[in-house]
Design an enzyme around this catalytic site. Structure first.
Site, short mmCIF file in Angstrom:
data_model
loop_
_atom_site.label_atom_id
_atom_site.label_comp_id
_atom_site.label_asym_id
_atom_site.label_seq_id
_atom_site.Cartn_x
_atom_site.Cartn_y
_atom_site.Cartn_z
N CYS A 153 0.83 -1.20 0.00
CA CYS A 153 0.00 0.00 0.00
C CYS A 153 0.87 1.26 0.00
CB CYS A 153 -0.92 0.01 1.22
SG CYS A 153 -2.05 1.42 1.24
N ARG A 168 -7.35 -2.74 -10.52
CA ARG A 168 -8.20 -1.73 -11.14
C ARG A 168 -8.84 -2.17 -12.46
NH1 ARG A 168 -4.38 2.92 -12.11
NH2 ARG A 168 -2.89 1.21 -12.31
#
Length: 374
Positions: free
Chosen positions: A103, A231
């Site tokens: 992250c 995504r």
């Protein structure tokens, strides 16, 4: 291609990346209805899990038909991470655990977590070793997901992969960008090839998989054992059907859905969210962020788009969807295009003095986060 997580045959060798606010039980079910793979829930923080924060406990609820429950943990303290893994093992909360070292969000890296953590190699090693040891008695496979490093001057992925392999992880996934890149530019697939050559455990590639053909190209160019899709599936859960077909038959041509077929999936998604959240108002509100992704590239007027992105009920949604032209073909110009977050590179927020020592294994003060989901 064959890939195993413990006793689980991962066929096709595809993993849905955990995405905050996206990969809840409703979205996972929608994707699972399309094709096989491993579908990971949103990121769960170790502290929130150990302290049994109600919101976090609700986030790790899996559907009855999820036969391989996959959970991603974020932690910075080896002891807390091990405690969370033991809790999962003792209470049978999941069948697979992934540790988040990828992250790039500032609120995570400024605490020394996510993609910042592998720089502190001894702390990283302690976390992974203690997590693997805690998972082993229950036979739970443990994997990690990471980035190339903090920036081009502070690359860590090969060393971190070797440390994780020595600690006993089942597989290593690499998002082939640095934390500084965030989601900008192109993923460096050559880094995935480099990591694959360095490790004996399976390596999964992540970054810029917008179509099933991209997954085949990545595996061919890098030799990786599977792919992680993030995504690329936003507003396109049928991508997992394409991936399953493509890994079976590389000459497969994806079938592009008409707007009517997309509308049916949109309605299904919203209904699943309402069912999962047990609240129509909240389920519809959660669905709104998906509207632009589903309609990307379709010639749909601005007023109708705005109305769909402001729905308050399932009836309102279905009434608005009925106004779409169901015969409109899928916009080919939208294929292969980035979806979701596309931001500029940015300086990585780090704890004070973080880069001074690779071998300092002190847990940063206030490193553990109470809130799950990123």
């Amino acid at each position: 291609m064959s890939l195993k997580f413990g006793t689980k045959d991962v066929t096709p060798p595809v993993v849905l990346a955990p995405m905050a606010g996206i990969t809840n039980v409703a979205f996972r079910r929608l994707c699972r209805e399309q094709g096989g793979g491993v579908y990971v829930c949103e990121m769960i923080t170790t502290r929130a899990l150990v302290e049994r924060i109600p919101k976090t406990l609700k986030m790790i609820a899996f559907a009855d038909d999820e036969d391989f429950r996959s959970l991603q943990l974020y932690g910075v303290d080896p002891a807390v991470t091990a405690a969370a893994v033991r809790m999962i093992a003792d209470e049978g909360l999941a069948d697979h655990i992934d540790l988040n070292f990828g992250c790039p969000v500032p609120k995570v890296t400024r605490r020394g977590g996510g993609s910042a953590l592998p720089w502190r190699r001894k702390l990283f090693g302690r976390i992974v070793r203690e997590a693997v040891a805690a998972a082993a008695p229950a036979g739970i496979p443990l994997t990690i997901k990471m980035r190339k490093g903090i920036d081009d001057d502070h690359l860590t992925y090969v060393e971190a992969g070797l440390i994780a392999q020595d600690a006993g992880v089942t597989a290593v996934a690499l998002h082939a960008r640095t934390a500084e890149q965030r989601y900008s530019g192109q993923a460096d697939w050559e880094a995935i090839a480099t990591l694959k050559q360095a490790l004996d455990v399976p390596v999964l590639g992540n970054g810029d998989i917008w179509e099933a053909s991209d997954a085949l190209r990545m595996t061919a160019l890098t030799g990786c054992d599977g792919v992680v899709v993030g995504r690329g599936c936003l507003g396109r859960p049928w991508l997992f059907a394409d991936l399953e077909a493509a890994f079976t038959d590389p000459s497969y041509e994806p079938r592009l859905p008409t707007l009517g077929e997309v509308a049916a999936i949109m309605s299904r998604h919203a209904h699943l969210l309402v069912e999962a959240l047990e609240d129509e108002k909240h389920g519809c509100a959660d669905f709104r962020k998906h509207v632009a992704w589903y309609l990307k590239g379709f010639p749909v007027g601005g007023e109708l788009r705005r109305s769909l992105a402001m729905i308050r009920s399932l009836t309102e949604l279905d009434d608005l969807l009925a106004k779409l032209d169901p015969a409109l073909p899928f916009p080919r110009e939208a294929l292969g295009q980035p979806r979701g977050r596309v931001n500029a590179p940015g300086k990585v927020s780090l704890p004070y003095g973080w880069l001074d020592s690779r071998d300092d294994d002190t847990v940063p003060e206030g490193a553990e986060m109470e809130n799950s989901g990123g």
